[in-house]
Design a protein around this motif. Structure first.
Motif, PDB file in Angstrom:
ATOM      1  N   UNK A 116       0.842  -1.223   0.129  1.00 52.91           N
ATOM      2  CA  UNK A 116      -0.049   0.089   0.005  1.00 52.91           C
ATOM      3  C   UNK A 116       0.863   1.273  -0.012  1.00 52.91           C
ATOM      4  N   UNK A 117       1.210   1.702   1.320  1.00 54.36           N
ATOM      5  CA  UNK A 117       2.137   2.878   1.441  1.00 54.36           C
ATOM      6  C   UNK A 117       3.384   2.729   0.859  1.00 54.36           C
ATOM      7  N   UNK A 118       4.052   3.723   0.068  1.00 55.40           N
ATOM      8  CA  UNK A 118       5.386   3.547  -0.367  1.00 55.40           C
ATOM      9  C   UNK A 118       6.545   3.355   0.731  1.00 55.40           C
ATOM     10  N   UNK A 119       6.215   4.350   1.635  1.00 56.45           N
ATOM     11  CA  UNK A 119       7.405   4.158   2.819  1.00 56.45           C
ATOM     12  C   UNK A 119       7.093   2.765   3.740  1.00 56.45           C
ATOM     13  N   UNK A 120       6.115   2.274   3.905  1.00 53.62           N
ATOM     14  CA  UNK A 120       5.846   0.902   4.302  1.00 53.62           C
ATOM     15  C   UNK A 120       6.451  -0.024   3.604  1.00 53.62           C
ATOM     16  N   UNK A 121       6.431   0.155   2.241  1.00 52.41           N
ATOM     17  CA  UNK A 121       6.942  -0.786   1.106  1.00 52.41           C
ATOM     18  C   UNK A 121       8.496  -0.781   1.134  1.00 52.41           C
ATOM     19  N   UNK A 122       9.003   0.255   1.296  1.00 56.12           N
ATOM     20  CA  UNK A 122      10.536   0.352   1.373  1.00 56.12           C
ATOM     21  C   UNK A 122      10.865  -0.112   2.640  1.00 56.12           C
ATOM     22  N   UNK A 123      10.319   0.050   3.748  1.00 52.86           N
ATOM     23  CA  UNK A 123      10.555  -0.590   5.152  1.00 52.86           C
ATOM     24  C   UNK A 123      10.696  -2.062   5.312  1.00 52.86           C
ATOM     25  N   UNK A 124       9.462  -2.592   4.574  1.00 51.81           N
ATOM     26  CA  UNK A 124       9.366  -4.054   4.321  1.00 51.81           C
ATOM     27  C   UNK A 124      10.401  -4.566   3.650  1.00 51.81           C
ATOM     28  N   UNK A 125      10.836  -3.873   2.336  1.00 48.90           N
ATOM     29  CA  UNK A 125      11.876  -4.416   1.604  1.00 48.90           C
ATOM     30  C   UNK A 125      13.560  -4.357   2.368  1.00 48.90           C
ATOM     31  N   UNK A 126      13.512  -3.056   3.286  1.00 42.99           N
ATOM     32  CA  UNK A 126      14.671  -3.017   3.920  1.00 42.99           C
ATOM     33  C   UNK A 126      14.722  -4.201   5.179  1.00 42.99           C
ATOM     34  N   UNK A 127      13.777  -4.585   5.589  1.00 44.86           N
ATOM     35  CA  UNK A 127      13.786  -5.504   6.786  1.00 44.86           C
ATOM     36  C   UNK A 127      14.029  -6.893   6.062  1.00 44.86           C
ATOM     37  N   UNK A 128      13.819  -7.089   4.529  1.00 46.46           N
ATOM     38  CA  UNK A 128      14.015  -8.299   3.963  1.00 46.46           C
ATOM     39  C   UNK A 128      15.451  -8.536   4.069  1.00 46.46           C
ATOM     40  N   UNK A 129      16.014  -7.323   3.355  1.00 47.80           N
ATOM     41  CA  UNK A 129      17.460  -6.973   2.965  1.00 47.80           C
ATOM     42  C   UNK A 129      18.346  -7.435   4.433  1.00 47.80           C
ATOM     43  N   UNK A 130      17.858  -6.896   5.542  1.00 45.77           N
ATOM     44  CA  UNK A 130      18.432  -6.975   6.770  1.00 45.77           C
ATOM     45  C   UNK A 130      18.407  -8.691   7.090  1.00 45.77           C
ATOM     46  N   UNK A 131      17.483  -9.312   6.603  1.00 43.66           N
ATOM     47  CA  UNK A 131      17.340 -10.809   7.093  1.00 43.66           C
ATOM     48  C   UNK A 131      18.127 -11.656   5.485  1.00 43.66           C
ATOM     49  N   UNK A 132      18.603 -10.813   4.551  1.00 44.74           N
ATOM     50  CA  UNK A 132      19.536 -11.675   3.760  1.00 44.74           C
ATOM     51  C   UNK A 132      18.563 -11.962   2.392  1.00 44.74           C
ATOM     52  N   UNK A 133      17.323 -11.272   2.210  1.00 46.97           N
ATOM     53  CA  UNK A 133      16.585 -11.568   0.874  1.00 46.97           C
ATOM     54  C   UNK A 133      16.391  -9.946   0.236  1.00 46.97           C
ATOM     55  N   UNK A 134      16.847 -10.264  -1.093  1.00 43.50           N
ATOM     56  CA  UNK A 134      16.796  -9.012  -1.904  1.00 43.50           C
ATOM     57  C   UNK A 134      15.464  -8.840  -2.713  1.00 43.50           C
ATOM     58  N   UNK A 135      14.465  -7.886  -2.565  1.00 39.02           N
ATOM     59  CA  UNK A 135      13.448  -7.709  -3.328  1.00 39.02           C
ATOM     60  C   UNK A 135      13.310  -6.281  -3.113  1.00 39.02           C
ATOM     61  N   UNK A 136      13.489  -5.734  -4.127  1.00 43.33           N
ATOM     62  CA  UNK A 136      13.181  -4.166  -4.023  1.00 43.33           C
ATOM     63  C   UNK A 136      11.726  -4.035  -3.985  1.00 43.33           C
ATOM     64  N   UNK A 137      11.174  -2.861  -3.413  1.00 46.55           N
ATOM     65  CA  UNK A 137      10.052  -2.356  -3.288  1.00 46.55           C
ATOM     66  C   UNK A 137       9.687  -1.592  -4.542  1.00 46.55           C
ATOM     67  N   UNK A 138       8.270  -1.864  -5.105  1.00 46.10           N
ATOM     68  CA  UNK A 138       8.118  -1.048  -6.382  1.00 46.10           C
ATOM     69  C   UNK A 138       6.919  -0.032  -5.804  1.00 46.10           C
ATOM     70  N   UNK A 139       7.388   1.141  -6.352  1.00 43.77           N
ATOM     71  CA  UNK A 139       6.589   2.276  -5.965  1.00 43.77           C
ATOM     72  C   UNK A 139       5.928   3.089  -7.155  1.00 43.77           C
ATOM     73  N   UNK A 140       5.207   4.133  -6.856  1.00 47.95           N
ATOM     74  CA  UNK A 140       4.707   5.053  -7.924  1.00 47.95           C
ATOM     75  C   UNK A 140       6.306   5.762  -8.260  1.00 47.95           C
ATOM     76  N   UNK A 141       6.366   6.101  -9.574  1.00 47.60           N
ATOM     77  CA  UNK A 141       5.113   6.086 -10.787  1.00 47.60           C
ATOM     78  C   UNK A 141       5.207   4.561 -11.485  1.00 47.60           C
TER      79      UNK A 141
END
Ligand SMILES: *Cc1c(COP(=O)(O)O)cnc(C)c1O
Length: 390
Positions: free
Chosen positions: A325-350
Motif C-alpha cells: 500500500x503505502x510507499x514508505x511501508x513498502x520500502x521498510x518491508x523491503x529493507x527488513x527483508x534485506x536485513x534478513x538476507x533477502x533481496x526484493x526491491x519495493x515497487x513504488x509510484x510512478x
C-alpha cells in the motif's frame, strides 16, 4: 540557481515521498544467492526465470562465438553488423514463436519503440492497456497515431473504445502478454476476438511470457492457442541473455527492416549474445523440467503467502506482487527483508499507482525448497511486525 541546487531539490522531493531510487552493486553471477554491496543475499527479484543466464551450455556457446567473431558487432545490421549468428537466431525465434519470420533489436525496449513508432501512422489509433510497460508508452509517444488508454484488462472498456474509434483509418490494440508489475496474464483470446469484430490489429509484448507460458514455453500465443499480428519479446528475461525481437509475417519483418528507426540506426547485437540466446532456446526446446520446477515454486509461494493473509496479486506467473500500500511501508518491508538476507526491491509510484506500493517477488527454477521456506518465514515475521498480517 545552479543546476545541481535545482536537481538536489527535485531529488529531495522524491526522498520525502519515499520514492528515491539508488543502485545496488551485485558482486557475483546472477545466481539465487549472491553478494550485494558485499553482503550475502538470496535474490527473489531477478528475471532470470529459468536460470539460463548462468547456464554452462549458454556460457560455452558464448565463449566459442567470441573466439570467432570478437566482441562488438562493429556496425548496424544494414551495414557491417549482420552475421550468421543473427540469421540463425532469427530463424530460431521464428520457429519457436511459430511465425514466418523474426527480427532482432538491441533490446525489448527498442523493439517496442521501433514497432510502435513505425507501424501505426497519422490518422490511426493505438488502444493501449493502462498498465503497459514504459517502453510501449514511449513507443506510443513517438508514434504519429493517437493513443487511447483502456482500463487494465477491461474488455468492456476496450470494446467501448474500439466502437468510439470507428472514424480512425486503422486501429491497433497493444498489450503486455504478462504485466510486469501485476503478474496478470492479458486475456488475449478475448482481445483477438474483439479485434476481429472491430477490424483492429493486435500487438503483444511477450517479454515475461517467452520461455515461460504455454506447454512449450512459447508464450501467450501458445497459452491461448492464438496468433496476434505482431509479437514482441525480449531475450533479457527467461532467455537469460540480452536483446529484443519482433516475430510475425515475412512482410511485417521486411517493413520493419525498412522503417523501424531503432533497428536501422542501432549497432547490431554482439554475435556472441546471439549464439548464447540460440543455445538458451535449444535448452528450452529440449526439456520441460526447468519450467515445471519454476511453476512448482510459484504455486508454493503464492499459496503460502495467501494462507498467511498477505494480499497477493496476479495470475499464475513467476511475478508475485505482494501488496503493501503505502510507499514508505513498502520500502521498510523491503529493507527488513534485506536485513534478513533477502533481496526484493519495493515497487513504488510512478511504476505502480499511488497507494499500491508492493514487494514484487519473482522466483526462478533454481530457488531451492530451503530458500523458499526461509523467504516465507521472513514474510510471516515481517508482515506481523509491520501489522500487515495478523
Ligand atoms: C523488460 C520488459 C521490456 C524491456 O525489455 P529489455 O530487453 O529489457 O529492454 C519490455 N516490455 C516488457 C513488458 C518488459 O517487462
Amino acid at each position: 540557481m545552479k543546476l545541481d541546487t535545482w536537481l538536489s531539490q527535485r531529488i529531495s522531493t522524491r526522498k520525502t515521498a519515499g520514492l528515491y531510487r539508488k543502485l545496488r552493486t551485485m558482486n557475483s553471477a546472477p545466481l539465487t544467492e549472491i553478494l550485494i554491496d558485499g553482503q550475502k543475499q538470496i535474490v527473489f527479484s531477478s528475471n532470470n526465470y529459468l536460470a539460463l543466464a548462468n547456464d554452462p551450455k549458454v556460457i560455452h556457446a558464448t565463449e566459442m562465438c567470441l573466439r570467432d567473431f570478437g566482441v562488438g558487432s562493429s556496425g548496424s545490421r544494414l551495414t557491417t553488423g549482420h552475421t550468421d549468428w543473427h540469421q540463425k537466431l532469427e530463424e530460431k525465434i521464428a520457429s519457436f514463436k511459430q511465425t514466418e519470420k523474426a527480427l532482432l533489436f538491441s533490446s525489448g525496449y527498442l523493439a517496442n519503440v521501433g514497432v510502435l513508432s513505425s507501424l501505426p501512422e497519422k490518422g490511426d489509433v493505438i488502444l493501449s492497456d493502462q498498465l503497459n510497460h514504459a517502453s510501449i508508452i514511449d513507443g506510443c509517444r513517438l508514434s504519429k497515431a493517437k493513443t487511447v488508454v483502456y482500463n487494465h484488462i477491461d474488455m468492456i472498456d476496450l470494446e467501448g473504445k474500439l466502437k468510439e474509434s470507428a472514424s480512425y483509418q486503422r486501429r491497433f490494440v497493444v498489450t503486455d502478454g504478462v504485466f510486469s508489475m501485476d503478474g496478470t496474464i492479458a486475456p488475449l483470446d478475448q482481445i483477438i476476438s474483439l479485434a476481429k469484430r472491430y477490424d483492429a490489429y493486435v500487438i503483444v509484448d511477450d517479454a515475461h511470457a517467452t520461455g515461460v507460458l504455454g506447454k512449450n514455453g512459447r508464450g501467450t500465443s501458445e497459452y491461448y492457442g492464438i496468433h496476434p499480428d505482431v509479437v514482441i519479446g525480449t531475450l533479457s528475461k527467461a532467455i537469460g541473455t540480452e536483446g529484443g525481437f519482433v516475430a510475425g509475417s515475412h512482410i511485417l519483418i521486411d517493413f520493419l527492416i525498412n522503417h523501424a528507426r531503432t533497428f536501422i540506426f542501432q549497432t547490431a547485437m554482439p554475435p556472441a549474445i546471439c549464439a548464447a540466446s540460440y543455445a538458451a532456446f535449444e535448452i528450452i526446446e529440449d526439456s520441460h523440467t526447468k519450467r515445471q520446477q519454476l511453476f512448482s515454486n510459484v504455486k508454493k509461494i503464492k499459496a503460502r503467502l495467501k494462507e498467511m493473509g498477505h494480499t497477493v496479486k496476479g495470475d499464475l506467473t513467476p511475478i508475485i506482487p505482494v501488496l503493501i500500500g503505502d510507499s514508505k511501508e513498502a520500502v521498510l518491508f523491503s529493507e527488513k527483508l534485506l536485513e534478513n538476507g533477502i533481496y526484493t526491491p519495493a515497487i513504488r509510484p510512478p511504476t505502480v499507482p499511488n497507494g499500491e506500493s508492493r514487494i514484487r517477488l519473482t522466483v526462478t527454477s533454481d530457488h531451492s525448497a530451503k530458500e523458499i521456506d526461509y523467504l516465507l518465514d521472513c514474510f510471516q515475521s515481517i508482515g506481523k511486525e509491520l501489522n500487515i498480517i495478523k
